[in-house]
Structures are given as structure tokens and as C-alpha cells.
Design an enzyme around this catalytic site. Structure first.
Site, short mmCIF file in Angstrom:
data_model
loop_
_atom_site.label_atom_id
_atom_site.label_comp_id
_atom_site.label_asym_id
_atom_site.label_seq_id
_atom_site.Cartn_x
_atom_site.Cartn_y
_atom_site.Cartn_z
N ASP A 264 0.82 -1.21 0.00
CA ASP A 264 0.00 0.00 0.00
C ASP A 264 0.86 1.26 0.00
O ASP A 264 2.05 1.23 0.34
CB ASP A 264 -0.91 0.01 1.24
CG ASP A 264 -2.01 -1.03 1.16
OD1 ASP A 264 -2.34 -1.46 0.04
OD2 ASP A 264 -2.54 -1.41 2.22
N LYS A 286 -4.31 2.16 -1.89
CA LYS A 286 -5.65 2.71 -1.70
C LYS A 286 -5.48 3.93 -0.80
O LYS A 286 -5.17 3.81 0.38
CB LYS A 286 -6.58 1.70 -1.06
CG LYS A 286 -6.74 0.41 -1.87
CD LYS A 286 -7.69 -0.55 -1.23
CE LYS A 286 -9.12 -0.08 -1.35
NZ LYS A 286 -9.61 -0.01 -2.72
N MET A 401 -8.28 7.32 9.98
CA MET A 401 -8.66 8.05 8.77
C MET A 401 -9.67 9.17 9.07
O MET A 401 -10.76 9.22 8.50
CB MET A 401 -9.24 7.07 7.74
CG MET A 401 -8.27 5.98 7.33
SD MET A 401 -9.05 4.51 6.59
CE MET A 401 -9.85 3.75 8.02
#
Length: 510
Positions: A264, A286, A401
Site C-alpha cells: 500500500d 488505496k 482516517m
């Protein structure tokens, strides 16, 4: 809606090398050293230690040089008390000029090259084909260290550190590897099987470095390797929050054994350095609210590579089981009949708390710890969050996040009962060189974040367990003297991670 992107291979080349590190076999080969300057005795000993037949030509040899033939444990040394001649260099594989006179050395180097020898000139790097570096001798395990003459003392210090880390018993294990290699190669024709054998061999050597391996070890390791299932497999590996020193030993082993690594965006680049050089690396990133590879594409690629017989590592930032979409990838492997194992990693929450010196479950402030996602599948604030749990004064909440929804989340939490004065902070780039912290309260933290210029992966922490940290106004200097206060409530880490792991008391993975 994020823009789809395709997985892409990232095959980074080697960084520029000041010199090419090579090892020259000299067993039973002829070597010549001419001259008798201060570096001559040691160079003769090195050549003989490598098994060479060394002829030394010196008109006036020093007493130390005279004593070398009686001190060697391998090879042979013959001292000729006369000046060298070009004929003396015929048949030499390696030649060393150890003269005080520059013109004599230049002539010797030219004659040696004409005879086809590899040439070194003591203390004259401009005349050398090859140069000697610091050596760690666990023969047949030999480590060479070069600073290209820039910092000899530094090179010697590195050598001392490596020597302290490598037990002397390793020489017995490397000797066994040499003796057993033919048996292993004849038993296992597949590359992955042979690599698996040597991985287990290495693990055993590191676990028991001070004993000599026996034939029983060989039989046991062969049996273990034969018992393993054949074919490709997938390993989900937690890379930790960023600091490469937080990798687990099991994660390092998986990286060393991987044929392909799917990683990632948030995986620190230096972590990929631990993979073997032949492994393919593919970015399948992502990114929140940015261009991202579709999860279905990642699943399909992972499964197809494993079906082709590859050992696939799916490398994820933090811990793969904490907001890492591991569930979907495990299900894809199960549906395809692909073996899938999981190597947990240090989560972002753990890494950030450790870097800040904060106990998330301090018994005077928190009886519960909860992890919450900052957005739903659409990138918006989740509507089904348990707001009562977020308002609980006895809980520490970590929100992953959170950047896009941070203001809305905190305002809603306060409206639902979270005390406005509850300590809160956001950690950017946890455990990395650019780590920075913005501290405040549930009522004012969003404004502080919006006023800062900080970027990177972020983690929101809320709860009474943070009060002592926030009251300090800075991170504990005893843990990281490279941090400095920029503005009230904002702390940026200016120091990088330790450049020499062993010096910090932590193991140096090989």
C-alpha cells in the site's frame, strides 16, 4: 468517489555504488607482494589467510615482515630478499605494491596488470584495481565493509558493531551450509522449496548460534521442508505504522521469502528494503479520497499470482486486521482455495501511543479502548457510530482516517454528550521522521488542525488518558530529543530514526 487506478510494478534499481563489492577466491593461487612499507605485513597475512601462495619481494624487509611466514595459519609465504622483477609477476592472480617510492609503485602496477593480475597499491588508491576494506571474519561467512576511503574510523566502528552482533559460532553453521548444499539441491528441485529449507536453517542458526550443527539437524530440516504443502500462498503482513524497526521477526521472514509483494501507499519505502532483491514489488495503493486500486482488482491479482505458484505477501500499513480490509482478502483466498496466513503488525494506534509516551488504558483515566473508523464507504461521517460510547468519559477513542470528517465527528460527539474540555490530539505520520502532533480539546482541536500545514496519515485520539500528555505541551524529550515545539499545541518531530539499530540496543535484522 475515488478515481480507480491499476496495480503497477515498482522495480526500484540499486542506489549508486561508490565501489562494487566483490569477493576474490585465492585458494592455491599465486599472489605477489613487493616492497616493505608499514602496510605490507598485514596485506601478506590477508593473502595467506585466503589460501594464496604468497611470494614477497623486499630488498630490506622489516622485522615484522620477516616474522610473517611463521605466523600464518593458511596458505604459504615465501620471502625473497631482493628487488622485484617483471618476471616475478608471471602467473600471479593478485599483486600488491607496498613501496615507499611512487615511481617504483607505478612501474610495479603496470607490470602486474600486463601479467594479468588484480592489483592493489598500499596507500595509493589512484593506482588500485581493488581496495581492501574492514573485514568481519566468521569464515566461510565473511563481511567486507568499505567507506571508499572517506571515513576509515567509521568503517572500523561499523565492523566492531557487526562483529559484536555475529556470534563466532556462525562459522560452523555456514560451514554446514556449504557441506549440505548438494544434498539439499538434489532433494528439492523447486526454488521455493530450497529457499524454504534455507530459511528454516537460518532461523535455527540464529536461535542456537553457539553450537555446531549435526546430521540430525539436516535430517530434521529436510523432513520439515518435505512436510510443507507445495504451491503458491498468500501472507497478509502488517508493516507497522512506519518505523522499519517496528517490524516483527515473522514479518521480516515473510518479506525474505516472498516472490511478489503487493504493498500500500502508506508502507514506508525503507521496509521494502528488507525484501530479497529478486522479489517483484507492486504498488496496489488505496489512498483516502484519492486515486485508488479497486479492492476487487487487488483480490484478483493476489489470487492469480498465488495460483501461478508464487509466494505472495500482501503488505499493509499498521496491522492488517485493523481497518486494513483483511477480511475481504481472506475471503477471496478462501474462495479460490489459496492458503492464507496472517502476520500481525504494530498498529498505528500502538505506534503513535508509544511515540508520544501515552498509556491509552491508564487505570486512573480509562477502563476501555475503542477503535473507530472516521468515514464510511462513501467517505462521509458514518451515521451508525455509537455516540454514547464516544461520549463515555472512561474510554479512550482512537479514530482512523479522520482528516476529512474530523470537525463533523467532534462536533457531533460533543452534541451527543462528550465533554468539550476532553483532551484530544491528532498524530500525523506516527513513528516516522516527520511525525507531528496537534493537541487540544474536543471543542477546539478541529480549528487547530485546520490552522496547521500538516500532511500525511493521521490518527485522532480522544480521552482523559491524554490529559497528562497535553498538559506537557510537548513530547517527552527523554524519548526523542529531536522534537521541538513549533507553536502552542503543535509538536513536530525533527529527528530521524536511529541510523544504526544495534547502537540503540535493538536487534539488527539480517
Amino acid at each position: 468517489m475515488s478515481t480507480p487506478r491499476q496495480p503497477r510494478e515498482t522495480r526500484a534499481g540499486l542506489e549508486p555504488l561508490a565501489v562494487l563489492p566483490v569477493f576474490v577466491p585465492l585458494q592455491d593461487k599465486r599472489a605477489v607482494l613487493a616492497g616493505s612499507n608499514g602496510g605490507a605485513p598485514w596485506k601478506v597475512k590477508l593473502l595467506a589467510a585466503a589460501g594464496a601462495r604468497v611470494d614477497v619481494y623486499a630488498e630490506a624487509p622489516s622485522e615484522e615482515l620477516r616474522g610473517v611466514p611463521s605466523e600464518i595459519a593458511a596458505g604459504s609465504v615465501t620471502l625473497h630478499e631482493r628487488r622485484w622483477t617483471p618476471e616475478d609477476l608471471q602467473g600471479a592472480a593478485f599483486a600488491i605494491g607496498a613501496m615507499e617510492d611512487e615511481a617504483d609503485c607505478v612501474a610495479f602496477v603496470a607490470a602486474a596488470r600486463a601479467a594479468g593480475a588484480i592489483v592493489n597499491a598500499v596507500d595509493r588508491p589512484h593506482l588500485c584495481d581493488v581496495k581492501f576494506g574492514a573485514i568481519v571474519n566468521r569464515s566461510p561467512l565473511v563481511v567486507g565493509i568499505s567507506t571508499e576511503g572517506a571515513a576509515p574510523v567509521f568503517g572500523q566502528t561499523v565492523r566492531a558493531r557487526i562483529e559484536a552482533m555475529l556470534p563466532r559460532g556462525f562459522k560452523h553453521w555456514v560451514a554446514a551450509a556449504r557441506d549440505w548444499r548438494e544434498a539439499v539441491t538434489s532433494r528439492f528441485h523447486g526454488f521455493s522449496e530450497r529457499r524454504g529449507f534455507w530459511e528454516r536453517f537460518t532461523d535455527r542458526a540464529f536461535a542456537e548460534p553457539d553450537r555446531t550443527p549435526t546430521e540430525a539437524d539436516l535430517a530434521d530440516l529436510l523432513g520439515q521442508t518435505e512436510a510443507l504443502p507445495l504451491g503458491g500462498a498468500v501472507t497478509l503482513v502488517g508493516a507497522g505504522p512506519g518505523d522499519a524497526e517496528l517490524l516483527t521477526l515473522k514479518a521480516l521472514r515473510a518479506l525474505r521469502n516472498a516472490d511478489v509483494i503487493l504493498y500500500d501507499d502508506l508502507v514506508a519505502p525503507e521496509i521494502l528494503d528488507y525484501a530479497r532483491r529478486e522479489a517483484r514489488t507492486m504498488l496496489v495503493g488505496k489512498t483516502g479520497h484519492g486515486p485508488s486500486c479497486r479492492q476487487d482488482d487487488i483480490n484478483a491479482l493476489m489470487v492469480s499470482l498465488a495460483k501461478s505458484g508464487k509466494q505472495v505477501v500482501r503488505l499493509k500499513s499498521g496491522d492488517p486486521l485493523v481497518f486494513g480490509r483483511a477480511g475481504e482478502e481472506i475471503e477471496a483466498c478462501e474462495a479460490a482455495g489459496i492458503p492464507c496466513t496472517i502476520v500481525p503488525g504494530v498498529s498505528a494506534a500502538q505506534g503513535a501511543a508509544a511515540a508520544l509516551g501515552v498509556s491509552l488504558t491508564h487505570r486512573d483515566a480509562a477502563r476501555r479502548l475503542q477503535f473507530v473508523t472516521g468515514h464510511d464507504r462513501r467517505g462521509a461521517l458514518p451515521e451508525d457510530l455509537n455516540w454514547g460510547a464516544l461520549a463515555d468519559r472512561s474510554v479512550t477513542t482512537v479514530v482512523y482516517m479522520p482528516k476529512r470528517t474530523l470537525r463533523a465527528l467532534l462536533e457531533r460527539a460533543v452534541a451527543e454528550g462528550l465533554a468539550p474540555e476532553t483532551p484530544a490530539l491528532v498524530v500525523f505520520n506516527a513513528t516516522r521522521a516527520k511525525q507531528a502532533t496537534v493537541a487540544g480539546t474536543a471543542a477546539d482541536l478541529a480549528g487547530r488542525i485546520e490552522a496547521s500545514d500538516l500532511e500525511g496519515p493521521a490518527l485522532l485520539m480522544v480521552g482523559e488518558a491524554l490529559r497528562r500528555h497535553n498538559a506537557r505541551g510537548t513530547d517527552a524529550p527523554r524519548r526523542d530529543p529531536g522534537r521541538s515545539l513549533l507553536t502552542p499545541g503543535i509538536v513536530r518531530r525533527t529527528g530521524g530514526p536511529c541510523g544504526f539499530p544495534r547502537a540503540c540496543g535493538t536487534p539488527w535484522p539480517l
